[in-house]
Design a protein around this motif. Structure first.
Motif: not given
Length: 308
Positions: A242, A245-247, A251, A255, A264, A267, A269
């Protein structure tokens, strides 16, 4: 011959690695056949390599390895490599500031040492975070592809190396900065060939390649994991996945294509926190091995037999 004496240990190490790609029963049978054949190390390596390749191709005839390759190996290879490349980008700027622009006057300035500790600490900290995350990814792929461990590892290394060398074009950079220059605004740093080419490759080897190989190589200690340790590593694997994938850079890219809403991008880190579990496990394993190696029982020399 000197060349042969140097070559045989290397061939023996390579042979051991190839045998580890086989099942346990087949590994013992092949090792016994090689022992009885009394062939040269090179001939033994070639025979085992051919057998491993045939076994790998047989496993790839099923759909499970393709699913793991498409859904797990390829995304992780791209994300890990691009993360290492992003890391090398800002680490190169800090290194250039501290190394290439230092003189005797700055060395006598307290502010210089404060900045050196701050920037150097940031580089080391994120390097350790990426090291732990790469180790977790290697362990995940090894668990999901036990029979195709060797080929999966090679595919991930090839994909990640290509991404690290070539890089992924940033749509977010062109969208926000309105410039296609990937080195803007740090052109003087990356005008040097070392920071542009060799520095990202060195960090890739240290933070991605080495921990990945350490996790992919099967060891006896990894088989005897207790249930609490397995639960900890499983939770860490989910957390690391997770976090990767949300670095922020990923993102921002998503975007910029208007796939996710703008909030988003901000979010939390999670990647530094996700590496705490594997870091504790690796430190525990390192401490356990160090204690075993330096224990009085391990250092005790065998007693010599007295005269009859």
């Amino acid at each position: 011959m000197t060349f042969v004496s140097r070559l045989e240990p290397m061939m023996a190490f390579l042979l051991k690695g190839l045998l580890s790609a086989l099942d346990e029963e087949e590994r013992e049978a092949v090792a016994g056949d090689l022992l009885e054949a009394h062939e040269s190390p090179l001939a033994s390596v070639l025979q085992v390599l051919g057998l491993v390749l045939r076994r790998q191709l047989n496993h790839w005839a099923r759909w499970q390895p393709w699913l793991v390759f498409i859904a797990v190996v390829t995304p992780l290879a791209v994300v890990l490599s691009q993360t290492a490349r992003e890391f090398a980008g800002w680490a190169a700027v800090y290194s250039w500031m501290l190394i290439n622009n230092t003189d005797a006057t700055l060395l006598r300035t307290p502010g210089f040492w404060h900045g050196a500790l701050e920037y150097g600490g940031a580089i080391v900290k994120f390097g350790l975070v990426l090291f732990c995350c790469s180790w977790v990814c290697g362990r995940l792929i090894a668990k999901l592809s036990r029979h195709t461990r060797l080929s999966m590892g090679l595919l991930l290394l090839v994909i990640s190396l290509l991404v690290n060398i070539i890089g992924i074009p940033s749509h977010a950079r062109a969208f926000l900065i309105h410039a296609n220059d990937r080195y803007f605004p740090n052109g003087p740093v990356f005008a040097l060939a070392f920071y542009r080419t060799w520095f990202p490759l060195i960090l890739f080897v240290l933070t991605v390649l080495i921990p990945f190989l350490l996790a992919m190589i099967p060891t006896k200690t990894s088989i005897r994991e207790s249930k609490p340790v397995s639960i900890l590593l499983s939770c860490s694997t989910v957390f690391v996945t997770v976090g990767l994938m949300e670095q922020p850079w990923l993102l921002r890219e998503i975007w910029s294509w208007q796939i996710i809403p703008a909030p988003w991008v901000h979010l939390p880190y999670l990647l530094p926190f996700a590496s705490i579990g594997p870091a504790c496990y690796l430190l525990w394993r390192f401490g356990q091995r160090s204690c075993n190696n330096f224990s009085p029982r391990a250092r005790r020399l065998p007693k010599r037999a007295g005269p009859a």
